[in-house]
Design an enzyme around this catalytic site. Structure first.
Site, PDB file in Angstrom:
ATOM      1  N   SER A 114       0.822  -1.213   0.000  1.00  0.00           N
ATOM      2  CA  SER A 114       0.000   0.000   0.000  1.00  0.00           C
ATOM      3  C   SER A 114       0.854   1.259   0.000  1.00  0.00           C
ATOM      4  O   SER A 114       1.979   1.269   0.512  1.00  0.00           O
ATOM      5  CB  SER A 114      -0.894   0.004   1.245  1.00  0.00           C
ATOM      6  OG  SER A 114      -1.552   1.254   1.383  1.00  0.00           O
ATOM      7  N   TYR A 130      -2.237   5.250  -4.182  1.00  0.00           N
ATOM      8  CA  TYR A 130      -3.345   6.183  -4.002  1.00  0.00           C
ATOM      9  C   TYR A 130      -2.881   7.467  -4.673  1.00  0.00           C
ATOM     10  O   TYR A 130      -1.989   8.148  -4.144  1.00  0.00           O
ATOM     11  CB  TYR A 130      -3.614   6.433  -2.514  1.00  0.00           C
ATOM     12  CG  TYR A 130      -4.482   5.393  -1.858  1.00  0.00           C
ATOM     13  CD1 TYR A 130      -5.713   5.035  -2.395  1.00  0.00           C
ATOM     14  CD2 TYR A 130      -4.082   4.777  -0.669  1.00  0.00           C
ATOM     15  CE1 TYR A 130      -6.510   4.087  -1.785  1.00  0.00           C
ATOM     16  CE2 TYR A 130      -4.884   3.831  -0.048  1.00  0.00           C
ATOM     17  CZ  TYR A 130      -6.094   3.492  -0.616  1.00  0.00           C
ATOM     18  OH  TYR A 130      -6.894   2.559  -0.022  1.00  0.00           O
ATOM     19  N   THR A 180      -5.596   2.428  -7.005  1.00  0.00           N
ATOM     20  CA  THR A 180      -6.889   2.196  -6.348  1.00  0.00           C
ATOM     21  C   THR A 180      -7.808   3.392  -6.585  1.00  0.00           C
ATOM     22  O   THR A 180      -7.457   4.536  -6.284  1.00  0.00           O
ATOM     23  CB  THR A 180      -6.676   1.961  -4.839  1.00  0.00           C
ATOM     24  OG1 THR A 180      -5.871   0.789  -4.698  1.00  0.00           O
ATOM     25  CG2 THR A 180      -7.998   1.768  -4.116  1.00  0.00           C
ATOM     26  N   LYS A 236      -7.689  -0.739  -9.644  1.00  0.00           N
ATOM     27  CA  LYS A 236      -8.337  -1.482  -8.544  1.00  0.00           C
ATOM     28  C   LYS A 236      -9.642  -0.801  -8.149  1.00  0.00           C
ATOM     29  O   LYS A 236      -9.714   0.432  -8.071  1.00  0.00           O
ATOM     30  CB  LYS A 236      -7.412  -1.546  -7.330  1.00  0.00           C
ATOM     31  CG  LYS A 236      -8.004  -2.271  -6.116  1.00  0.00           C
ATOM     32  CD  LYS A 236      -6.942  -2.531  -5.050  1.00  0.00           C
ATOM     33  CE  LYS A 236      -7.471  -3.370  -3.890  1.00  0.00           C
ATOM     34  NZ  LYS A 236      -8.121  -2.595  -2.842  1.00  0.00           N
ATOM     35  N   HIS A 254     -13.326  -3.196  -2.187  1.00  0.00           N
ATOM     36  CA  HIS A 254     -12.524  -2.746  -1.038  1.00  0.00           C
ATOM     37  C   HIS A 254     -12.939  -3.500   0.238  1.00  0.00           C
ATOM     38  O   HIS A 254     -12.898  -2.963   1.341  1.00  0.00           O
ATOM     39  CB  HIS A 254     -12.694  -1.227  -0.846  1.00  0.00           C
ATOM     40  CG  HIS A 254     -11.434  -0.509  -0.432  1.00  0.00           C
ATOM     41  ND1 HIS A 254     -10.645   0.182  -1.316  1.00  0.00           N
ATOM     42  CD2 HIS A 254     -10.832  -0.347   0.773  1.00  0.00           C
ATOM     43  CE1 HIS A 254      -9.622   0.744  -0.676  1.00  0.00           C
ATOM     44  NE2 HIS A 254      -9.713   0.428   0.601  1.00  0.00           N
TER      45      HIS A 254
HETATM   46  C1  FNR Z   1      -7.708  -2.159   2.995  1.00  0.00           C
HETATM   47  N1  FNR Z   1      -7.764  -2.056   1.613  1.00  0.00           N
HETATM   48  C2  FNR Z   1      -6.902  -1.198   0.958  1.00  0.00           C
HETATM   49  N2  FNR Z   1      -6.888  -1.154  -0.403  1.00  0.00           N
HETATM   50  C3  FNR Z   1      -6.012  -0.368  -1.055  1.00  0.00           C
HETATM   51  O1  FNR Z   1      -6.020  -0.356  -2.275  1.00  0.00           O
HETATM   52  N3  FNR Z   1      -5.111   0.372  -0.348  1.00  0.00           N
HETATM   53  C4  FNR Z   1      -5.075   0.400   1.001  1.00  0.00           C
HETATM   54  O2  FNR Z   1      -4.252   1.067   1.614  1.00  0.00           O
HETATM   55  C5  FNR Z   1      -6.025  -0.378   1.695  1.00  0.00           C
HETATM   56  N4  FNR Z   1      -6.089  -0.381   3.059  1.00  0.00           N
HETATM   57  C6  FNR Z   1      -6.888  -1.274   3.711  1.00  0.00           C
HETATM   58  C7  FNR Z   1      -6.844  -1.348   5.111  1.00  0.00           C
HETATM   59  C8  FNR Z   1      -7.571  -2.333   5.780  1.00  0.00           C
HETATM   60  C9  FNR Z   1      -7.498  -2.410   7.261  1.00  0.00           C
HETATM   61  C10 FNR Z   1      -8.327  -3.273   5.036  1.00  0.00           C
HETATM   62  C11 FNR Z   1      -9.059  -4.388   5.731  1.00  0.00           C
HETATM   63  C12 FNR Z   1      -8.415  -3.174   3.684  1.00  0.00           C
HETATM   64  C13 FNR Z   1      -8.635  -2.950   0.833  1.00  0.00           C
HETATM   65  C14 FNR Z   1      -7.925  -4.260   0.500  1.00  0.00           C
HETATM   66  O3  FNR Z   1      -6.933  -4.060  -0.460  1.00  0.00           O
HETATM   67  C15 FNR Z   1      -8.898  -5.301  -0.072  1.00  0.00           C
HETATM   68  O4  FNR Z   1      -9.609  -4.738  -1.150  1.00  0.00           O
HETATM   69  C16 FNR Z   1      -9.875  -5.852   0.960  1.00  0.00           C
HETATM   70  O5  FNR Z   1      -9.275  -5.998   2.217  1.00  0.00           O
HETATM   71  C17 FNR Z   1     -10.391  -7.204   0.482  1.00  0.00           C
HETATM   72  O6  FNR Z   1     -11.374  -7.668   1.293  1.00  0.00           O
HETATM   73  P1  FNR Z   1     -11.174  -8.737   2.468  1.00  0.00           P
HETATM   74  O7  FNR Z   1     -10.286  -9.853   1.976  1.00  0.00           O
HETATM   75  O8  FNR Z   1     -10.559  -7.986   3.600  1.00  0.00           O
HETATM   76  O9  FNR Z   1     -12.581  -9.140   2.691  1.00  0.00           O
END
Ligand code: FNR
Length: 393
Positions: free
Chosen positions: A133, A157, A183, A264, A288
């Protein structure tokens, strides 16, 4: 004669053999077990930030339940002694189609505050790539140093400062990342009652901003170095984090890198077709994990449409994957690679690198054994024809 690769499912023999010496796995074997153990060790604010989602979290629950509506049809006499889950992605040969989704608070999920590095070490040990990330407690260059032979992808981002965006991408290229994942579904933060009720947003408190505070462009925007005035750095970050990009910006995004560019947060086939015309290299179908919008539609239900419109370009998928059989379902619905978010974060909280490795090996073992028992030895055997809709009772 070359030895066949060991099967991922062999992890279970390792566990059963340890049992002969009365040794049981140090971490839970189920997602529910991981979640409740992680809740017990994480600080409450970090736990609710990771576990929570948007609104009443029905989208998050729907993401998980969507997998229960699909079943794999067992086949016999398939000679499935050896399974091949490997995948070709942007010229890379990966041992499996599993990825670690980008998660912006890994750093604060371990006690030493270096959860990003611990996760990168798990990528090195398992061959499962980390999508790192933008939000991390260690700069992307440090994270990349821990990847070993496993390729890494950088999740961007895109800030509303184009020079800063270009700088982050240049750094990711120089650090050896093999693709840029942009994303698009989090340019503003979704409505998250759990975090709102404790007025807790980790990055505003200065957490996980190392990629910004180490960036020459970001630093040049500050009157004082971020080490001297972290509050000013967090305020600057808050002002430039989100960029509500439009279609007119796609050419600019494309121009940022010659690395494979993956979008994404893509769920609609028309968006896929339009982005293909804009020259992207792949798509990441995701909502997400239900953290951003509580619209109610499970991400899995949008996967076939995205795959159909992608015209053969790679499609990553995440949101709701909780088990190896979920991985198999997403593959059969056309995903090229399948990512998990919260499952590995819970492993990280429980055991650092070892905890993540345990979660990833468990997911791969379960997927592999499902393919073994149900007679689908190769990735190519997993097609929509292998699935049936489960009739609701
Ligand atoms: C995320 N996700 C996320 N996505 C992204 O593109 N950049 C990011 O910094 C973050 N940060 C983030 C923090 C936390 C705590 C979570 C749980 C999720 C989303 C992540 O990439 C992904 O899309 C989801 O977590 C997928 O779903 P599940 O497997 O958690 O159900």
């Amino acid at each position: 004669m070359t030895q066949p690769q060991p099967n991922f499912g062999d992890y279970q023999y390792e566990i059963y053999l340890n049992g002969l010496d009365d040794v049981t796995p140090p971490y839970p074997m189920t997602f529910a077990g991981l979640a409740s153990a992680a809740e017990a060790v994480l600080p409450p604010g970090v736990w609710s930030y990771v576990a929570g989602g948007a609104g009443d979290e029905r989208t998050q629950r729907a993401n998980v339940r969507a997998f229960e509506r699909w079943g794999l049809v067992p086949r016999i006499l398939a000679g499935a002694a050896h399974r091949d889950l490997s995948v070709e992605l942007f010229g890379l040969r990966l041992p499996s189609p599993l990825l670690m989704a980008p998660v912006g608070v890994l750093g604060i999920c371990t006690e030493d505050g270096h959860g990003d590095l611990a996760t990168a070490r798990a990528a090195a040990r398992t061959g499962v790539p980390m999508v790192a990330s933008t939000l991390s407690t260690d700069p992307l260059e440090r994270v990349a140093e821990e990847f070993g032979d496993t390729p890494g992808f950088f999740q961007l981002y895109a800030p509303n400062d184009r020079e800063l965006a270009a700088s982050l991408v240049r750094r990711a290229e120089a650090a050896g990342f093999r693709a840029i994942v942009v994303t698009l579904d989090a340019w503003t933060i979704g409505w998250r009652p759990r975090d709102l009720s404790t007025a807790n947003f980790p990055q505003l408190r200065g957490n996980c901003l190392a990629n910004y505070t180490s960036d020459p462009v970001f630093r040049a925007r500050l009157p004082k170095p971020p080490e001297e005035d972290p509050q000013a750095a967090a305020a600057l970050w808050a002002g430039l984090f989100g960029n509500p990009l439009g279609w007119a910006d796609l050419a600019w995004l494309r121009s940022l890198t010659d690395l494979p560019l993956i979008l994404k947060g893509v769920c609609h086939p028309e968006d896929v077709r339009r982005a293909r015309d804009g020259g992207v290299d792949g798509f990441y179908c995701s909502n997400h994990g239900g953290r951003q919008a509580n619209g109610g539609l499970p991400a899995l239900d949008t996967l076939p449409g995205v795959v159909g419109a992608a015209g053969g370009l790679p499609v990553f998928f995440d949101s709701g994957v909780r088990s190896g059989s979920d991985v198999v379902t997403a593959l059969a619905l056309g995903a090229t690679a399948v990512a998990v978010g919260r499952p590995y974060v819970y492993g990280l909280a429980l055991g650092g690198t070892d905890g993540v490795v345990h979660v990833l090996r468990g997911l791969l073992a379960e997927a592999d054994l499902l393919m073994a028992v149900d007679g689908y030895p190769n990735r190519a055997d997993l097609t929509p024809a292998a699935l049936r809709r489960v009739v609701a009772d």
